[in-house]
Design an enzyme around this catalytic site. Sequence first.
Site, PDB file in Angstrom:
ATOM      1  N   HIS A  63      54.964  34.645  57.520  1.00  0.00           N
ATOM      2  CA  HIS A  63      55.871  34.728  58.672  1.00  0.00           C
ATOM      3  C   HIS A  63      55.235  35.412  59.868  1.00  0.00           C
ATOM      4  CE1 HIS A  63      59.087  33.963  55.480  1.00  0.00           C
ATOM      5  NE2 HIS A  63      58.952  32.878  56.200  1.00  0.00           N
ATOM      6  N   ASP A  87      64.996  30.335  56.000  1.00  0.00           N
ATOM      7  CA  ASP A  87      65.048  31.674  55.406  1.00  0.00           C
ATOM      8  C   ASP A  87      65.087  32.763  56.475  1.00  0.00           C
ATOM      9  OD1 ASP A  87      62.112  32.410  56.013  1.00  0.00           O
ATOM     10  OD2 ASP A  87      61.950  30.536  54.914  1.00  0.00           O
ATOM     11  N   GLU A 107      67.336  24.032  61.510  1.00  0.00           N
ATOM     12  CA  GLU A 107      67.137  23.863  60.061  1.00  0.00           C
ATOM     13  C   GLU A 107      68.034  22.711  59.588  1.00  0.00           C
ATOM     14  OE1 GLU A 107      65.483  25.297  57.112  1.00  0.00           O
ATOM     15  OE2 GLU A 107      66.690  23.652  56.299  1.00  0.00           O
ATOM     16  N   ASP A 138      68.409  17.758  61.983  1.00  0.00           N
ATOM     17  CA  ASP A 138      67.033  17.343  61.745  1.00  0.00           C
ATOM     18  C   ASP A 138      66.185  17.726  62.964  1.00  0.00           C
ATOM     19  OD1 ASP A 138      64.657  15.965  61.310  1.00  0.00           O
ATOM     20  OD2 ASP A 138      65.676  14.328  60.269  1.00  0.00           O
ATOM     21  N   ASP A 156      57.889  25.488  60.839  1.00  0.00           N
ATOM     22  CA  ASP A 156      57.873  26.202  59.547  1.00  0.00           C
ATOM     23  C   ASP A 156      58.539  25.273  58.544  1.00  0.00           C
ATOM     24  OD1 ASP A 156      58.111  27.907  57.415  1.00  0.00           O
ATOM     25  OD2 ASP A 156      59.384  29.373  58.438  1.00  0.00           O
ATOM     26  N   ASP A 159      56.621  21.146  52.519  1.00  0.00           N
ATOM     27  CA  ASP A 159      55.457  20.288  52.374  1.00  0.00           C
ATOM     28  C   ASP A 159      55.835  18.857  52.796  1.00  0.00           C
ATOM     29  OD1 ASP A 159      53.882  22.437  50.957  1.00  0.00           O
ATOM     30  OD2 ASP A 159      55.604  22.272  49.638  1.00  0.00           O
TER      31      ASP A 159
HETATM   32  N1  AAT Z   1      59.520  30.291  55.707  1.00  0.00           N
HETATM   33  C1  AAT Z   1      58.867  29.677  54.621  1.00  0.00           C
HETATM   34  C2  AAT Z   1      59.760  28.641  54.031  1.00  0.00           C
HETATM   35  C3  AAT Z   1      59.601  27.313  54.212  1.00  0.00           C
HETATM   36  S1  AAT Z   1      61.007  26.396  54.022  1.00  0.00           S
HETATM   37  C4  AAT Z   1      60.936  25.108  55.185  1.00  0.00           C
HETATM   38  C5  AAT Z   1      62.329  24.640  55.615  1.00  0.00           C
HETATM   39  O1  AAT Z   1      62.161  23.420  56.352  1.00  0.00           O
HETATM   40  C6  AAT Z   1      63.321  24.314  54.501  1.00  0.00           C
HETATM   41  O2  AAT Z   1      64.414  25.200  54.579  1.00  0.00           O
HETATM   42  C7  AAT Z   1      63.765  22.873  54.773  1.00  0.00           C
HETATM   43  O3  AAT Z   1      65.142  22.644  54.547  1.00  0.00           O
HETATM   44  C8  AAT Z   1      63.400  22.728  56.251  1.00  0.00           C
HETATM   45  N2  AAT Z   1      63.198  21.336  56.709  1.00  0.00           N
HETATM   46  C9  AAT Z   1      62.579  20.325  56.052  1.00  0.00           C
HETATM   47  N3  AAT Z   1      62.603  19.206  56.789  1.00  0.00           N
HETATM   48  C10 AAT Z   1      63.255  19.503  57.952  1.00  0.00           C
HETATM   49  C11 AAT Z   1      63.597  18.753  59.114  1.00  0.00           C
HETATM   50  N4  AAT Z   1      63.288  17.463  59.226  1.00  0.00           N
HETATM   51  N5  AAT Z   1      64.251  19.398  60.122  1.00  0.00           N
HETATM   52  C12 AAT Z   1      64.584  20.713  60.027  1.00  0.00           C
HETATM   53  N6  AAT Z   1      64.285  21.471  58.934  1.00  0.00           N
HETATM   54  C13 AAT Z   1      63.636  20.876  57.912  1.00  0.00           C
HETATM   55  C14 AAT Z   1      58.254  26.666  54.355  1.00  0.00           C
HETATM   56  C15 AAT Z   1      57.555  26.684  53.030  1.00  0.00           C
HETATM   57  C16 AAT Z   1      56.176  26.082  52.986  1.00  0.00           C
HETATM   58  C17 AAT Z   1      55.832  25.747  51.553  1.00  0.00           C
HETATM   59  C18 AAT Z   1      54.404  25.543  51.320  1.00  0.00           C
HETATM   60  N7  AAT Z   1      54.112  25.093  49.976  1.00  0.00           N
END
Ligand code: AAT
Length: 277
Positions: A63, A87, A107, A138, A156, A159
Amino acid sequence: MELWYTERGIVPGLALSVEVSKVLHEEQTEFQHLAIVDTPLYGRMLWLDNIIMTNIKDEFVYHEMISHVALNTHPNPKKVLVIGGGDGGAIREIIKHPGVEKAVLVEIDRRVVETSKEYLPEIAGALDDPKVEVHYEDGIKFVKEHKNEFDIIIVDSTDPIGPAVGLFEGDFYRNCYEALKEDGIFVAQTESPYYNEELIPKVQKDIRSLYPITKLYLAFIPTYPGGCWSFTMGSKKYDPEAVDLSTRPSYPTRYYNHGIHKAAFVLPNFVCELINK
Ligand code: AAT
Protein backbone atom coordinates in the site's frame (compact mmCIF):
# COMPACT_ATOMS: atom_id res chain seq x y z
CA MET A 1 -6.94 -30.04 13.81
CA GLU A 2 -4.76 -27.94 11.49
CA LEU A 3 -6.39 -25.79 8.80
CA TRP A 4 -4.41 -24.41 5.85
CA TYR A 5 -5.57 -22.05 3.07
CA THR A 6 -3.85 -22.46 -0.27
CA GLU A 7 -3.48 -20.05 -3.18
CA ARG A 8 -3.17 -22.21 -6.25
CA GLY A 9 -3.74 -21.79 -9.96
CA ILE A 10 -2.88 -18.13 -10.53
CA VAL A 11 0.73 -19.15 -11.20
CA PRO A 12 0.60 -22.60 -12.84
CA GLY A 13 2.68 -25.09 -10.87
CA LEU A 14 2.89 -22.97 -7.72
CA ALA A 15 0.93 -23.12 -4.46
CA LEU A 16 1.22 -20.79 -1.46
CA SER A 17 -0.16 -22.13 1.83
CA VAL A 18 -0.81 -20.38 5.12
CA GLU A 19 -1.95 -21.94 8.36
CA VAL A 20 -5.32 -20.57 9.44
CA SER A 21 -6.30 -20.37 13.12
CA LYS A 22 -9.87 -19.16 12.53
CA VAL A 23 -12.21 -18.54 9.60
CA LEU A 24 -14.07 -15.34 10.48
CA HIS A 25 -16.16 -14.82 7.37
CA GLU A 26 -16.81 -16.49 4.03
CA GLU A 27 -19.31 -15.58 1.31
CA GLN A 28 -19.88 -15.68 -2.41
CA THR A 29 -20.42 -12.06 -3.47
CA GLU A 30 -21.88 -11.00 -6.81
CA PHE A 31 -18.32 -10.97 -8.19
CA GLN A 32 -16.10 -13.38 -6.27
CA HIS A 33 -15.58 -15.66 -3.28
CA LEU A 34 -14.52 -13.61 -0.25
CA ALA A 35 -12.87 -14.91 2.91
CA ILE A 36 -11.48 -13.28 6.05
CA VAL A 37 -9.29 -15.55 8.16
CA ASP A 38 -6.93 -15.24 11.11
CA THR A 39 -3.46 -16.72 10.70
CA PRO A 40 -0.63 -17.18 13.22
CA LEU A 41 2.00 -15.92 10.75
CA TYR A 42 0.41 -12.94 8.96
CA GLY A 43 -2.43 -11.97 11.28
CA ARG A 44 -5.79 -11.34 9.65
CA MET A 45 -5.99 -11.91 5.89
CA LEU A 46 -8.36 -11.06 3.05
CA TRP A 47 -8.71 -13.66 0.29
CA LEU A 48 -10.66 -13.28 -2.97
CA ASP A 49 -11.31 -16.32 -5.16
CA ASN A 50 -8.78 -18.26 -3.04
CA ILE A 51 -6.02 -15.74 -3.75
CA ILE A 52 -4.26 -13.70 -1.06
CA MET A 53 -5.19 -10.02 -1.36
CA THR A 54 -3.81 -8.47 1.79
CA ASN A 55 -2.89 -9.17 5.41
CA ILE A 56 -2.00 -7.28 8.56
CA LYS A 57 1.71 -8.19 8.58
CA ASP A 58 2.93 -7.18 5.12
CA GLU A 59 0.18 -4.92 3.69
CA PHE A 60 2.18 -1.78 4.43
CA VAL A 61 4.74 -2.62 1.75
CA TYR A 62 2.24 -2.87 -1.09
CA HIS A 63 0.00 0.00 0.00
CA GLU A 64 2.85 2.43 0.64
CA MET A 65 4.64 1.54 -2.58
CA ILE A 66 1.58 1.72 -4.82
CA SER A 67 0.84 5.21 -3.42
CA HIS A 68 3.83 7.22 -2.22
CA VAL A 69 6.12 6.85 -5.23
CA ALA A 70 3.62 8.70 -7.43
CA LEU A 71 2.46 11.05 -4.64
CA ASN A 72 6.04 12.24 -4.14
CA THR A 73 6.84 12.40 -7.85
CA HIS A 74 3.95 14.81 -8.45
CA PRO A 75 4.75 18.27 -6.96
CA ASN A 76 1.17 18.99 -5.95
CA PRO A 77 -1.21 16.00 -5.98
CA LYS A 78 -4.69 17.14 -4.99
CA LYS A 79 -7.11 14.67 -6.52
CA VAL A 80 -6.26 10.96 -6.58
CA LEU A 81 -8.27 8.05 -8.02
CA VAL A 82 -7.90 4.44 -6.88
CA ILE A 83 -9.43 1.69 -9.03
CA GLY A 84 -10.01 -1.53 -7.04
CA GLY A 85 -8.35 -1.51 -3.62
CA GLY A 86 -11.60 -1.97 -1.70
CA ASP A 87 -9.67 -2.92 1.45
CA GLY A 88 -8.80 0.80 1.77
CA GLY A 89 -5.05 0.37 2.26
CA ALA A 90 -4.04 2.61 -0.66
CA ILE A 91 -6.61 5.23 0.41
CA ARG A 92 -5.15 5.23 3.96
CA GLU A 93 -1.72 6.00 2.50
CA ILE A 94 -2.97 8.63 0.02
CA ILE A 95 -4.66 10.74 2.66
CA LYS A 96 -1.44 10.81 4.71
CA HIS A 97 -0.14 13.19 2.04
CA PRO A 98 -0.96 16.70 3.31
CA GLY A 99 -1.68 18.15 -0.16
CA VAL A 100 -4.37 15.64 -1.10
CA GLU A 101 -7.85 17.19 -1.04
CA LYS A 102 -9.86 14.32 -2.48
CA ALA A 103 -9.26 10.56 -2.79
CA VAL A 104 -11.81 8.70 -4.91
CA LEU A 105 -12.13 4.90 -4.63
CA VAL A 106 -13.89 2.94 -7.39
CA GLU A 107 -14.39 -0.65 -6.27
CA ILE A 108 -16.57 -3.08 -8.23
CA ASP A 109 -17.49 -5.21 -5.19
CA ARG A 110 -19.23 -3.39 -2.33
CA ARG A 111 -18.74 -6.45 -0.08
CA VAL A 112 -14.94 -6.06 -0.17
CA VAL A 113 -15.31 -2.57 1.32
CA GLU A 114 -17.96 -3.59 3.86
CA THR A 115 -16.11 -6.67 5.13
CA SER A 116 -12.76 -4.83 5.22
CA LYS A 117 -14.34 -2.11 7.39
CA GLU A 118 -15.72 -4.76 9.72
CA TYR A 119 -12.74 -7.13 10.00
CA LEU A 120 -9.69 -5.11 8.91
CA PRO A 121 -10.11 -1.65 10.50
CA GLU A 122 -6.30 -1.14 10.58
CA ILE A 123 -6.36 -1.18 6.76
CA ALA A 124 -9.85 0.16 5.99
CA GLY A 125 -10.05 2.80 8.73
CA ALA A 126 -9.52 5.79 6.40
CA LEU A 127 -12.45 4.95 4.12
CA ASP A 128 -14.77 7.09 6.26
CA ASP A 129 -12.50 10.15 6.12
CA PRO A 130 -14.31 13.22 4.72
CA LYS A 131 -11.71 13.54 1.93
CA VAL A 132 -12.66 10.07 0.65
CA GLU A 133 -15.41 9.35 -1.87
CA VAL A 134 -16.36 5.70 -2.57
CA HIS A 135 -18.11 4.53 -5.76
CA TYR A 136 -19.29 0.98 -6.27
CA GLU A 137 -18.89 0.40 -9.98
CA ASP A 138 -16.61 -1.06 -12.62
CA GLY A 139 -13.44 1.02 -12.87
CA ILE A 140 -13.38 0.43 -16.62
CA LYS A 141 -16.68 2.30 -16.99
CA PHE A 142 -15.78 5.00 -14.44
CA VAL A 143 -12.60 6.15 -16.21
CA LYS A 144 -14.43 6.39 -19.56
CA GLU A 145 -16.73 9.00 -18.03
CA HIS A 146 -14.05 11.26 -16.51
CA LYS A 147 -11.70 13.52 -18.45
CA ASN A 148 -8.79 15.71 -17.38
CA GLU A 149 -9.72 15.37 -13.71
CA PHE A 150 -7.12 13.48 -11.64
CA ASP A 151 -3.52 14.22 -10.69
CA ILE A 152 -2.83 10.53 -10.00
CA ILE A 153 -4.60 7.29 -10.92
CA ILE A 154 -3.66 4.13 -8.99
CA VAL A 155 -4.83 0.73 -10.22
CA ASP A 156 -4.90 -1.53 -7.15
CA SER A 157 -6.48 -4.45 -8.95
CA THR A 158 -6.82 -8.18 -8.54
CA ASP A 159 -4.77 -10.40 -10.83
CA PRO A 160 -5.79 -10.33 -14.52
CA ILE A 161 -8.70 -12.75 -14.19
CA GLY A 162 -12.47 -12.20 -13.80
CA PRO A 163 -13.59 -8.56 -13.46
CA ALA A 164 -9.97 -7.31 -13.49
CA VAL A 165 -9.08 -8.57 -17.00
CA GLY A 166 -10.06 -5.25 -18.59
CA LEU A 167 -7.88 -3.35 -16.10
CA PHE A 168 -4.81 -4.71 -17.94
CA GLU A 169 -5.98 -3.70 -21.44
CA GLY A 170 -5.09 -0.90 -23.85
CA ASP A 171 -8.55 0.73 -23.94
CA PHE A 172 -8.59 1.10 -20.17
CA TYR A 173 -5.07 2.58 -20.19
CA ARG A 174 -6.11 5.12 -22.86
CA ASN A 175 -9.14 6.14 -20.80
CA CYS A 176 -6.95 6.53 -17.70
CA TYR A 177 -4.59 8.76 -19.71
CA GLU A 178 -7.53 10.96 -20.65
CA ALA A 179 -8.91 11.00 -17.10
CA LEU A 180 -5.56 12.40 -15.89
CA LYS A 181 -4.69 16.09 -15.99
CA GLU A 182 -1.94 17.30 -18.36
CA ASP A 183 0.79 16.51 -15.80
CA GLY A 184 -0.86 13.41 -14.33
CA ILE A 185 0.71 10.13 -13.21
CA PHE A 186 -0.61 6.58 -13.67
CA VAL A 187 0.47 3.60 -11.49
CA ALA A 188 -0.69 -0.01 -11.64
CA GLN A 189 0.25 -3.16 -9.77
CA THR A 190 1.70 -5.40 -12.48
CA GLU A 191 2.40 -8.74 -10.81
CA SER A 192 5.63 -10.68 -10.32
CA PRO A 193 8.50 -10.43 -12.82
CA TYR A 194 9.28 -14.10 -12.12
CA TYR A 195 5.95 -15.39 -13.38
CA ASN A 196 4.53 -12.79 -15.77
CA GLU A 197 6.92 -12.79 -18.72
CA GLU A 198 4.06 -11.96 -21.10
CA LEU A 199 2.04 -9.49 -19.04
CA ILE A 200 4.82 -7.14 -17.89
CA PRO A 201 6.25 -6.38 -21.38
CA LYS A 202 2.72 -5.98 -22.78
CA VAL A 203 1.80 -3.43 -20.10
CA GLN A 204 5.13 -1.62 -20.68
CA LYS A 205 4.35 -1.32 -24.41
CA ASP A 206 0.82 -0.08 -23.78
CA ILE A 207 1.96 2.52 -21.23
CA ARG A 208 4.96 3.62 -23.35
CA SER A 209 2.62 4.24 -26.28
CA LEU A 210 0.81 6.83 -24.14
CA TYR A 211 3.27 8.42 -21.69
CA PRO A 212 6.66 10.05 -22.39
CA ILE A 213 7.96 8.65 -19.09
CA THR A 214 7.26 4.94 -18.45
CA LYS A 215 9.02 3.08 -15.64
CA LEU A 216 8.77 -0.14 -13.69
CA TYR A 217 9.67 -0.35 -10.02
CA LEU A 218 9.82 -3.17 -7.48
CA ALA A 219 8.94 -3.94 -3.87
CA PHE A 220 9.24 -7.07 -1.74
CA ILE A 221 5.99 -8.65 -0.59
CA PRO A 222 6.24 -12.09 1.04
CA THR A 223 2.62 -13.14 0.49
CA TYR A 224 2.47 -12.48 -3.28
CA PRO A 225 3.86 -15.14 -5.65
CA GLY A 226 7.60 -14.75 -6.13
CA GLY A 227 7.87 -12.21 -3.30
CA CYS A 228 9.22 -9.63 -5.77
CA TRP A 229 6.38 -7.43 -7.01
CA SER A 230 6.24 -4.92 -9.87
CA PHE A 231 4.45 -1.63 -10.37
CA THR A 232 4.27 0.15 -13.72
CA MET A 233 4.23 3.96 -13.80
CA GLY A 234 3.33 6.21 -16.71
CA SER A 235 3.96 9.92 -16.20
CA LYS A 236 3.01 12.80 -18.50
CA LYS A 237 5.60 15.23 -17.14
CA TYR A 238 7.46 14.32 -13.95
CA ASP A 239 10.27 11.76 -13.85
CA PRO A 240 10.12 9.78 -10.58
CA GLU A 241 13.90 9.28 -10.63
CA ALA A 242 14.75 12.96 -11.26
CA VAL A 243 12.53 14.50 -8.58
CA ASP A 244 14.17 16.39 -5.68
CA LEU A 245 12.58 14.48 -2.79
CA SER A 246 13.93 16.90 -0.17
CA THR A 247 11.20 19.33 -1.29
CA ARG A 248 8.44 16.82 -0.53
CA PRO A 249 6.38 16.66 2.69
CA SER A 250 7.22 14.01 5.27
CA TYR A 251 4.76 11.71 7.05
CA PRO A 252 5.14 8.34 8.79
CA THR A 253 5.71 5.24 6.65
CA ARG A 254 7.20 1.80 7.45
CA TYR A 255 8.66 0.79 4.06
CA TYR A 256 8.73 3.86 1.83
CA ASN A 257 11.46 6.44 2.29
CA HIS A 258 13.41 8.64 -0.11
CA GLY A 259 16.17 6.04 -0.53
CA ILE A 260 13.61 3.35 -1.36
CA HIS A 261 11.88 5.74 -3.81
CA LYS A 262 15.06 5.96 -5.87
CA ALA A 263 16.26 2.38 -5.30
CA ALA A 264 12.95 0.83 -6.35
CA PHE A 265 13.69 1.85 -9.96
CA VAL A 266 17.04 0.03 -10.00
CA LEU A 267 16.19 -3.25 -11.73
CA PRO A 268 17.93 -6.61 -11.93
CA ASN A 269 19.11 -7.51 -15.46
CA PHE A 270 16.38 -10.10 -16.02
CA VAL A 271 13.73 -7.47 -15.26
CA CYS A 272 15.40 -4.94 -17.61
CA GLU A 273 15.30 -7.60 -20.32
CA LEU A 274 11.64 -8.27 -19.57
CA ILE A 275 10.54 -4.66 -19.95
CA ASN A 276 12.46 -4.27 -23.20
CA LYS A 277 11.22 -7.55 -24.67
N1 AAT B 1 -5.00 -3.72 -1.73
C1 AAT B 1 -4.61 -5.01 -2.13
C2 AAT B 1 -5.82 -5.78 -2.55
C3 AAT B 1 -6.14 -6.03 -3.84
S1 AAT B 1 -7.78 -6.32 -4.12
C4 AAT B 1 -8.17 -5.62 -5.66
C5 AAT B 1 -9.64 -5.19 -5.75
O1 AAT B 1 -9.91 -4.89 -7.12
C6 AAT B 1 -10.68 -6.23 -5.34
O2 AAT B 1 -11.39 -5.75 -4.21
C7 AAT B 1 -11.61 -6.35 -6.55
O3 AAT B 1 -12.98 -6.47 -6.22
C8 AAT B 1 -11.32 -5.05 -7.28
N2 AAT B 1 -11.62 -5.06 -8.73
C9 AAT B 1 -11.40 -6.06 -9.62
N3 AAT B 1 -11.82 -5.71 -10.84
C10 AAT B 1 -12.32 -4.44 -10.74
C11 AAT B 1 -12.91 -3.53 -11.67
N4 AAT B 1 -13.08 -3.85 -12.95
N5 AAT B 1 -13.28 -2.30 -11.21
C12 AAT B 1 -13.13 -1.95 -9.90
N6 AAT B 1 -12.58 -2.79 -8.97
C13 AAT B 1 -12.19 -4.01 -9.38
C14 AAT B 1 -5.11 -6.25 -4.91
C15 AAT B 1 -4.46 -7.58 -4.69
C16 AAT B 1 -3.38 -7.97 -5.67
C17 AAT B 1 -3.18 -9.47 -5.62
C18 AAT B 1 -1.92 -9.92 -6.20
N7 AAT B 1 -1.81 -11.36 -6.26
